[in-house]
Design a protein around this motif. Sequence first.
Motif, PDB file in Angstrom:
ATOM      1  N   LEU A 121      99.496  39.671  60.867  1.00  0.00           N
ATOM      2  CA  LEU A 121      98.346  40.477  61.261  1.00  0.00           C
ATOM      3  C   LEU A 121      98.579  40.984  62.678  1.00  0.00           C
ATOM      4  N   VAL A 122      98.837  42.282  62.803  1.00  0.00           N
ATOM      5  CA  VAL A 122      99.116  42.884  64.096  1.00  0.00           C
ATOM      6  C   VAL A 122      97.799  43.353  64.712  1.00  0.00           C
ATOM      7  N   PRO A 163      99.845  32.346  54.025  1.00  0.00           N
ATOM      8  CA  PRO A 163      99.797  32.034  55.458  1.00  0.00           C
ATOM      9  C   PRO A 163      99.683  33.307  56.286  1.00  0.00           C
ATOM     10  N   ILE A 164      99.108  33.161  57.471  1.00  0.00           N
ATOM     11  CA  ILE A 164      98.925  34.289  58.363  1.00  0.00           C
ATOM     12  C   ILE A 164      99.501  33.954  59.730  1.00  0.00           C
ATOM     13  N   VAL A 165     100.248  34.889  60.284  1.00  0.00           N
ATOM     14  CA  VAL A 165     100.744  34.787  61.653  1.00  0.00           C
ATOM     15  C   VAL A 165     100.107  35.929  62.430  1.00  0.00           C
ATOM     16  N   VAL A 166      99.372  35.604  63.478  1.00  0.00           N
ATOM     17  CA  VAL A 166      98.657  36.607  64.269  1.00  0.00           C
ATOM     18  C   VAL A 166      99.576  37.087  65.398  1.00  0.00           C
ATOM     19  N   LEU A 167      99.711  38.402  65.507  1.00  0.00           N
ATOM     20  CA  LEU A 167     100.559  39.001  66.539  1.00  0.00           C
ATOM     21  C   LEU A 167      99.688  39.832  67.479  1.00  0.00           C
ATOM     22  N   LEU A 168      99.639  39.450  68.728  1.00  0.00           N
ATOM     23  CA  LEU A 168      98.920  40.222  69.742  1.00  0.00           C
ATOM     24  C   LEU A 168      99.922  41.182  70.377  1.00  0.00           C
ATOM     25  N   ASN A 169      99.923  42.410  69.880  1.00  0.00           N
ATOM     26  CA  ASN A 169     100.891  43.407  70.330  1.00  0.00           C
ATOM     27  C   ASN A 169     100.435  44.065  71.639  1.00  0.00           C
ATOM     28  N   LYS A 170     101.384  44.630  72.375  1.00  0.00           N
ATOM     29  CA  LYS A 170     101.152  45.295  73.652  1.00  0.00           C
ATOM     30  C   LYS A 170     100.626  44.315  74.713  1.00  0.00           C
ATOM     31  N   PHE A 207      88.390  30.884  61.501  1.00  0.00           N
ATOM     32  CA  PHE A 207      88.603  30.397  60.145  1.00  0.00           C
ATOM     33  C   PHE A 207      90.076  30.332  59.759  1.00  0.00           C
ATOM     34  N   VAL A 208      90.965  30.936  60.543  1.00  0.00           N
ATOM     35  CA  VAL A 208      92.395  30.858  60.217  1.00  0.00           C
ATOM     36  C   VAL A 208      93.003  29.565  60.739  1.00  0.00           C
ATOM     37  N   GLY A 209      92.191  28.708  61.353  1.00  0.00           N
ATOM     38  CA  GLY A 209      92.664  27.406  61.784  1.00  0.00           C
ATOM     39  C   GLY A 209      93.703  27.490  62.878  1.00  0.00           C
ATOM     40  N   GLU A 210      94.790  26.759  62.684  1.00  0.00           N
ATOM     41  CA  GLU A 210      95.847  26.703  63.689  1.00  0.00           C
ATOM     42  C   GLU A 210      97.001  27.623  63.323  1.00  0.00           C
ATOM     43  N   SER A 211      96.706  28.753  62.728  1.00  0.00           N
ATOM     44  CA  SER A 211      97.758  29.719  62.425  1.00  0.00           C
ATOM     45  C   SER A 211      98.464  30.136  63.709  1.00  0.00           C
ATOM     46  N   PRO A 212      99.783  30.365  63.635  1.00  0.00           N
ATOM     47  CA  PRO A 212     100.517  30.740  64.846  1.00  0.00           C
ATOM     48  C   PRO A 212      99.981  32.034  65.447  1.00  0.00           C
ATOM     49  N   VAL A 213      99.906  32.084  66.754  1.00  0.00           N
ATOM     50  CA  VAL A 213      99.503  33.278  67.490  1.00  0.00           C
ATOM     51  C   VAL A 213     100.632  33.620  68.465  1.00  0.00           C
ATOM     52  N   LEU A 214     101.266  34.774  68.251  1.00  0.00           N
ATOM     53  CA  LEU A 214     102.387  35.191  69.089  1.00  0.00           C
ATOM     54  C   LEU A 214     101.984  36.382  69.932  1.00  0.00           C
ATOM     55  N   ARG A 215     102.371  36.376  71.183  1.00  0.00           N
ATOM     56  CA  ARG A 215     102.086  37.480  72.099  1.00  0.00           C
ATOM     57  C   ARG A 215     103.379  38.269  72.279  1.00  0.00           C
ATOM     58  N   VAL A 274     110.436  35.076  63.471  1.00  0.00           N
ATOM     59  CA  VAL A 274     111.078  34.490  62.288  1.00  0.00           C
ATOM     60  C   VAL A 274     110.902  32.973  62.247  1.00  0.00           C
ATOM     61  N   PRO A 275     111.095  32.233  63.358  1.00  0.00           N
ATOM     62  CA  PRO A 275     110.814  30.787  63.297  1.00  0.00           C
ATOM     63  C   PRO A 275     109.367  30.480  62.911  1.00  0.00           C
ATOM     64  N   ALA A 276     108.413  31.287  63.390  1.00  0.00           N
ATOM     65  CA  ALA A 276     107.012  31.064  63.029  1.00  0.00           C
ATOM     66  C   ALA A 276     106.785  31.303  61.545  1.00  0.00           C
ATOM     67  N   VAL A 277     107.417  32.347  60.999  1.00  0.00           N
ATOM     68  CA  VAL A 277     107.304  32.629  59.572  1.00  0.00           C
ATOM     69  C   VAL A 277     107.919  31.491  58.758  1.00  0.00           C
TER      70      VAL A 277
END
Length: 463
Positions: free
Chosen positions: A299-300, A324-331, A353-361, A374-377
Amino acid sequence: MNVGLPVVGIVGRPNVGKSTLFNRLVGRRDAVVAPEPGVTRDRKAAEAAWRGHPFVVVDTGGWSAYGDTLDNKVSEQSERAMGDADVLLLVVDVTVGITEPDARIAAMLRRSGRPTLVVANMADSGARDDGRWEFNRLGLGEAWAVSALHGRNVGDVLDRVLELFDLDSDADSGSCPGRLDAVASAAERATPDRDESISDSEALVEGEAAVPAVAIVGRPNVGKSTLFNRLIGDERSVVHDRPGTTRDSIDTLVETEAGPVRFVDTAGMRRKARVDADTEYYANLRALRAIDACDVSLLVIDATEGVTAQDQRLAERIDAAGCPIVVLLNKWETLDAEHREGVLGELARRLHFVGESPVLRISALTGRGVHRLVPAVSAAMEAYESRAPTAKVNEIVQLAQSAQPAPGGARVLYATQAATQPPTFTLFANRELPATYLRYLERRLREELGLAKTPLKLRVRRR
């Protein structure tokens, strides 16, 4: 796509029926088709087969000599397809005749030396067949009068394509000579009568069924295509600051340090009330299909705009799909410390509600932080596919009940993991369990089994 398959590129000016022909060849409605010009923008590839011989078909956006920045980028994608194809189909409109763009494209194709067939489309009946003779002046040989919409004479064109591949086009030959020896069985995977509802992400070729599919989703203009191009190492998707640039779902298989991964670029999704064109509707539909078929969703989110209500709705849609969902905070690099803190606060509040899903900046433009994706995925996939022994599951549940008994005398008598993808647990109870207590048990299972990064389902059966 299988490496080694011959490639057929479909090129031409806008609105001559290239995507309709593409759908006809692959046997399903893969490409978005609409009457207005400029619907297709990215190169879209899919496998097809004719008379037992598989090949790859590449659809392109309309080539234009004059246009804005976006038109120029679409034309560049078309030109790249011309250089990569083994056989080219130049699609023209038999009802219009030769136009200046037709002539300029034909000149490029003559200089390239690539085998080319002129496909005079819109010949829905024999009364229009005579119009094809005008296109012989393009200098690319005799034109073929076809109707991509109805399939008229398309088989004759494919017979000629096989000849240009230097193949034996006899359907009874039982073999695929030349460059297709090793992949003859792929024909069974791409027959033209396939169900039209199947999407790219669902149509995994044989031998690649275990390859995880990762869908890149988000609102329009948040950087999905920029990230997609960064991940695959190629300018496959057209990138422009105009919202809604991407219309089709484009997928590419990439070798990563964790093994092969299929990345799927999708169209930006807005609320239904704001979808005001058929093109956008079908683009959204394909994006939703990609979410349903994928193994992990990225999710970008545009960090400069914060976490919006639409981001929240998309996260809910992904969560409902069970992947599974990986949240990406772009820019992220454009924000100062104060704004970063505010965005993280919004994220915790709106996407709790997505719990402890990875959040990458990350920065899709510069590549900063993308190496952690890729490691998060991989971690999310590992949790998504994990299975716990029944004895361990019962031990966790019994300890949880001892520490905090359920109200009203309710009790779980037995528990087991019934399925994976996502991990699904069946609880056999003596009576109805309150929703609050189920959330408590879910939290304990997540903590003890290391399932914080994946969706989890609990099913209760009364004994």
